[in-house]
Write a protein that holds these residues in place. Structure first.
Motif: not given
Ligand SMILES: *Cc1c(COP(=O)(O)O)cnc(C)c1O
Length: 370
Positions: A59, A88-89, A157, A186
């Motif tokens: 992920n 998540a960042t 990111d 995404k």
């Molecule tokens: C979706 C997202 C992530 C994490 O991705 P996952 O696949 O859900 O773990 C990290 N950074 C940003 C800016 C995101 O939008």
């Protein structure tokens, strides 16, 4: 007319046969982890990003965390992260054992403000982690200049920006490495969780691969106390089927966004600003409005679904109470969290749907009107 915030239907209809063929190919082979689909997708995605190496992982969060760990970043270290991003960042930094240091964005592009980075650096700072938020590249000239001045690696990111570019160069090819997410929503989405690390450095790629495979490159020999975070064959096969469409997905979203930018005219609705150097892929089309809830309700009454990205900034989340950043400490992120509204945006929006969104926003009654 009802316009959903996001719909996968147009893309699924177009790719139906290809996705079923991808499933059959993997299922017939009875080989599900670490095989030829993964290898083929990694080659294709590295080429798409304009870099030498790609490592499929579980992920987007793991992609970023594994890069930071591979760079040797851990306890006692700090990493610069924007204050307005998905959580998540910051969690990637936390999971590496380091501390996220939040830096405010430029309000009209929503992206990390490079002029504010230097004030946030300390002797503990080990990397910059800019986010190409909502699908628009950060000012990578300025970010790379700060990084070079201080000898810091940049980790991008790219979870929201597959195929976005800055001065014609695709995101993911500026820093030492970049993390991508293929979460279904995404711009390039798997049919489940998936992610990737891209880099021009083969040694770094190999370390990321080992860290995501129990710390091992050779079976039953463990160099690191690694994780289990791999791209499985089914998801790789689905992504391989979708990848050729990615340039069209970006172009289609740009066409919708261009209409929003041209046709939405409302004194209370502030449109996003696109830097002339940037070619965005519009993961999210974010506007700002002081009376957000009233606008949200008006659009809902017109059948237009919307989203909020993000209603609570990272420093105000209960889980990040340890950052000790009270209300008022990051006013730009806080203002965005109160005023941001995301309009419908997805591949295959019809001209009628786009027109319905424009008309609904433009008919938002002014403050005090009945
Ligand atoms: C979706 C997202 C992530 C994490 O991705 P996952 O696949 O859900 O773990 C990290 N950074 C940003 C800016 C995101 O939008």
């Amino acid at each position: 007319m009802t316009v959903p915030f996001v719909s996968f239907r147009p893309l699924e209809r177009e790719l139906d046969a290809d996705l079923r063929a991808a499933f059959d190919r993997v299922y017939r082979r009875s080989w599900y982890i670490g095989g030829e689909e993964d290898a083929a997708f990694e080659r294709a995605f590295a080429a798409f990003c304009g870099v030498r190496c790609c490592v499929g992982v579980g992920n987007g969060l793991d992609a970023l965390m594994l890069i930071l760990k591979a760079l040797g970043i851990g306890p006692g270290d700090e990493v610069i992260v924007p204050s307005n991003t998905y959580i998540a960042t910051a969690l990637a930094v936390t999971y590496a054992g380091a501390r996220p240091v939040l830096v405010e964005p430029v309000p009209d592009t929503f992206n990390l403000d490079p002029d504010r980075i230097e004030a946030a650096l300390s002797p503990r700072t080990k990397a910059l982690l800019p986010v190409h938020l909502y699908g628009q590249a950060c000012d990578m000239d300025a970010v790379m200049a700060v990084a070079d001045r201080h000898g810091l690696p940049v980790v991008e990111d790219c979870a929201q920006a597959h195929g976005a570019s800055w001065r014609g160069k695709r995101v993911g090819s500026f820093g030492v490495a970049a993390g991508f997410s293929f979460y279904p929503g995404k711009n390039l989405g798997a049919l489940g969780d998936a992610g990737a690390v891209v880099t021009d450095d083969p040694a770094l790629a190999e370390k990321v691969r080992a860290l995501g495979n129990y710390g091992s490159l050779e079976k039953y020999h463990h160099l690191y106390k690694g994780h289990n975070s791999r791209l499985d064959e089914l998801q790789a096969a689905f992504l391989l089927a979708k990848l050729p469409l990615l340039p069209r997905i970006g172009a289609d979203r740009r066409a919708a966004a261009d209409r929003y930018l041209r046709e939405i005219r409302h004194p209370e609705v502030r449109l996003p600003v696109v830097r002339p150097e940037a070619e965005p892929v519009w993961h999210i089309f974010a506007v700002r409005c002081a009376r957000r809830q009233a606008l949200e309700r008006h659009l809902a009454s017109c059948g237009i679904q919307t989203g909020r990205h993000y209603p609570v900034p990272i420093h105000r989340q209960p889980c990040y109470g340890d950052l000790n950043l009270p209300e008022g400490s990051l006013p730009i992120a806080e203002e965005i969290s109160r005023t941001e509204l995301s309009l419908p945006m997805y591949y295959g929006m019809t001209p009628e749907e786009i027109g319905a969104v424009v008309a609904a926003v433009n008919s938002f009654p002014a403050e005090g009107a009945l």
